[in-house]
Design a protein around this motif. Sequence first.
Motif, short mmCIF file in Angstrom:
data_model
loop_
_atom_site.label_atom_id
_atom_site.label_comp_id
_atom_site.label_asym_id
_atom_site.label_seq_id
_atom_site.Cartn_x
_atom_site.Cartn_y
_atom_site.Cartn_z
N LYS A 141 44.60 40.49 52.23
CA LYS A 141 44.83 40.85 50.82
C LYS A 141 43.76 41.82 50.32
O LYS A 141 43.19 41.66 49.24
CB LYS A 141 44.90 39.60 49.94
CG LYS A 141 45.97 38.62 50.39
CD LYS A 141 46.43 37.69 49.32
CE LYS A 141 47.70 36.92 49.65
NZ LYS A 141 48.06 36.74 51.04
N GLU A 199 40.28 50.14 48.17
CA GLU A 199 38.88 50.56 48.31
C GLU A 199 38.25 50.03 49.60
O GLU A 199 37.24 50.54 50.07
CB GLU A 199 38.00 50.06 47.14
CG GLU A 199 38.27 50.74 45.82
CD GLU A 199 39.21 49.94 44.94
OE1 GLU A 199 40.13 49.30 45.51
OE2 GLU A 199 39.05 49.96 43.73
N SER A 259 41.96 45.37 49.07
CA SER A 259 42.32 46.39 48.10
C SER A 259 42.12 47.75 48.78
O SER A 259 41.47 47.86 49.81
CB SER A 259 41.46 46.27 46.83
OG SER A 259 40.29 47.04 46.98
N TYR A 264 43.77 55.48 44.02
CA TYR A 264 42.94 55.25 42.83
C TYR A 264 42.00 56.40 42.52
O TYR A 264 41.32 56.40 41.51
CB TYR A 264 42.14 53.94 42.99
CG TYR A 264 41.20 53.93 44.18
CD1 TYR A 264 41.66 53.52 45.43
CD2 TYR A 264 39.88 54.35 44.07
CE1 TYR A 264 40.82 53.52 46.54
CE2 TYR A 264 39.03 54.36 45.16
CZ TYR A 264 39.51 53.93 46.40
OH TYR A 264 38.68 53.94 47.49
N THR A 271 50.03 50.31 46.35
CA THR A 271 49.11 49.27 45.88
C THR A 271 49.55 48.75 44.52
O THR A 271 50.24 49.45 43.76
CB THR A 271 47.67 49.82 45.72
OG1 THR A 271 47.71 50.94 44.82
CG2 THR A 271 47.09 50.26 47.05
N GLU A 272 49.13 47.55 44.21
CA GLU A 272 49.40 46.95 42.91
C GLU A 272 48.56 47.72 41.89
O GLU A 272 47.35 47.91 42.09
CB GLU A 272 48.98 45.48 42.97
CG GLU A 272 49.83 44.54 42.17
CD GLU A 272 49.25 44.28 40.79
OE1 GLU A 272 50.02 44.06 39.86
OE2 GLU A 272 48.03 44.31 40.67
N LYS A 273 49.17 48.20 40.80
CA LYS A 273 48.50 49.15 39.94
C LYS A 273 47.19 48.61 39.33
O LYS A 273 46.15 49.28 39.36
CB LYS A 273 49.43 49.62 38.82
CG LYS A 273 48.93 50.92 38.20
CD LYS A 273 50.02 51.66 37.48
CE LYS A 273 49.70 53.14 37.47
NZ LYS A 273 50.89 53.95 37.68
N ASP A 274 47.22 47.39 38.80
CA ASP A 274 46.04 46.88 38.08
C ASP A 274 44.90 46.51 39.02
O ASP A 274 43.74 46.79 38.75
CB ASP A 274 46.42 45.65 37.25
CG ASP A 274 47.43 46.03 36.18
OD1 ASP A 274 47.39 47.21 35.74
OD2 ASP A 274 48.27 45.18 35.81
N THR A 275 45.23 45.88 40.15
CA THR A 275 44.18 45.34 41.02
C THR A 275 43.89 46.24 42.22
O THR A 275 42.90 46.06 42.91
CB THR A 275 44.61 43.99 41.59
OG1 THR A 275 45.82 44.20 42.34
CG2 THR A 275 44.88 42.98 40.48
N ASN A 276 44.80 47.20 42.49
CA ASN A 276 44.72 48.05 43.68
C ASN A 276 44.87 47.28 45.00
O ASN A 276 44.49 47.76 46.07
CB ASN A 276 43.41 48.86 43.68
CG ASN A 276 43.68 50.30 44.10
OD1 ASN A 276 44.83 50.72 44.18
ND2 ASN A 276 42.63 51.03 44.40
N THR A 277 45.42 46.06 44.91
CA THR A 277 45.70 45.29 46.13
C THR A 277 46.79 46.01 46.94
O THR A 277 47.78 46.48 46.38
CB THR A 277 46.22 43.87 45.76
OG1 THR A 277 45.26 43.28 44.91
CG2 THR A 277 46.42 43.01 47.00
#
Length: 464
Positions: free
Chosen positions: A438, A442, A440, A458, A407-413
């Motif tokens: 797209k 979660e 995340s 996360y 996942t993308e670290k900042d957005t968790n995408t």
Amino acid sequence: ATEAKPYDVVVIGGGPGGYVAAIKAAQLGFKTACIDKRGPPGGTCLNVGCIPSKAMLNNSHIYHQTLHDTKERGIDVGDVKLNLPQMLAAKENSVTTLTSGIETYLFKKYGVDYLKGAAAFETANKINVALNEGGETQLDAKNVIIATGSEVTPFPGLEIDEERIVSSTGALSLKEVPKKLVVIGGGVIGLELGSVWARLGAEVTVVEFLGAIGGAGMDAEVAKTFQRSLQKQGFKFKLNTKVIGGERQGDSVKLKVDSAKGGKEEELEADVVLVAIGRRPYTTGLGLDKIGVEVDGKGRIVIDDQFNTSVPGVKCIGDATFGPMLAHKAEEEGIAAAEILKTGHGHVDYGAIPSVVYTHPEVAWVGKNEQELKADGVNFSVGKYPFAANSRAKTNQDQEGFVKFLTEKDTNTILGVHIIGPGAGELIAEGTLALSYKASAEDETLSEAVKEAALSTYDKPINF
Ligand code: FAD
Ligand code: NAD
């Protein structure tokens, strides 16, 4: 001469790209013809690819499991014997059921005219067809969709006789189980068909030029786990190794191999050698030169984002053009191309095309792998969950492998989902949906192993 028959859409090639494009075009109200010189529709995938290979993978797995994996489950079996002619007949039966379903049911239901013959451009709007039954016919086409697919990339100096030196086509129909099978190329075909014959008793050695198996796209950590698992099943791997020559000598084949850097020459002997170093676009005899369709250095037909070739009115989809050589990619392009003809709009999400390797364990992925994200300089998180911590996998005594989320670290995408283990080929559908929306990490709520791996990007997993 008789008048050329007029069509709104003529599709050249009846594979997953072509037959799907033809059906969609007919559903949208176009007068449509589809031409294939093979005879039965379905292309590579249904006739000599996806379908027969999956038939052999499924039945060889059942055979192998019955031989080696029943006792502890409380199943005593008697003499287990391979009936190879029957296994091959079952495979052929799957193929003909599906191909005749397209020809006699789907094409008729939706009103696609199917022609068996070789198509060639006379002009951009006139297609000559040399009919398989003899004679010629000509079609007038407002629009043409080229879907002529791909063919095996030959190995220079090794002539494929489909008996001792085989492509995937010959490897799907071997009359007896080879004692020694050498596979050139540790990609999808090499590992799937290598698995089939290993399970049926062959000693399989894979010669791979690169330092990892799996071909393009497979996550390096998955590839390592996969390799270990196949080694346990008896596979031998010669990585960083190139074939430098070989020839058939009677009923065996001698291959000379060397390390990729050179200096470690040795000879391998095999009953059968499978050449599986990739596939290349197939456009022979189509007359692309005659009408000026642009082709790139790899033989791929050049298209824009609406599948238009350099010649107005002529589109191209599937293996004959750019992108991964996968049946579902060709199908999606077939539908999008037909929709564009009707409405001007049509879309394929190239960032969310799943790949599945139907071995045991299965391997599946969608999106980017770790090595690609590192190369792109992306700041990413990794979440991993082993099937050994999953109650169902444990209970089924089928617990090799893991689910891995990137996942993308900042957005968790979610950027990539990689699975090796039971049901990977089905579980990946969830990852594909997540990627195309797209989502995340979660948002992942469905199957347990996937949820826990997503959670691990996360937060802490619960069961591991
Ligand atoms: P094709 O299926 O190659 O069809 C093209 C058709 O065009 C052919 O039937 C050919 O006869 C016809 N044709 C060509 N030129 C002419 C002409 N001039 N006139 C008339 N007809 C012509 N993909 C997956 O997604 N999953 C899998 O599990 C899978 N397994 C595979 C296993 C094997 C062993 C192989 C070889 C491939 C596998 N693939 C798999 C890949 C898949 O088969 C291809 O990506 C897919 O078939 C491409 O579809 P297509 O319509 O572009 O071309
Ligand atoms: P591939 O590209 O998957 O693998 C080819 C492998 O051969 C690579 O690992 C490559 O490094 C290696 N190689 C290339 N040249 C070599 C050489 N000279 N010596 C040793 N190794 C060499 O190709 P494939 O396995 O032939 O499959 C062809 C296509 O068919 C693929 O694009 C794949 O997508 C499709 N296919 C898909 C499935 C599936 O989806 N389950 C199954 C079979 C085939």
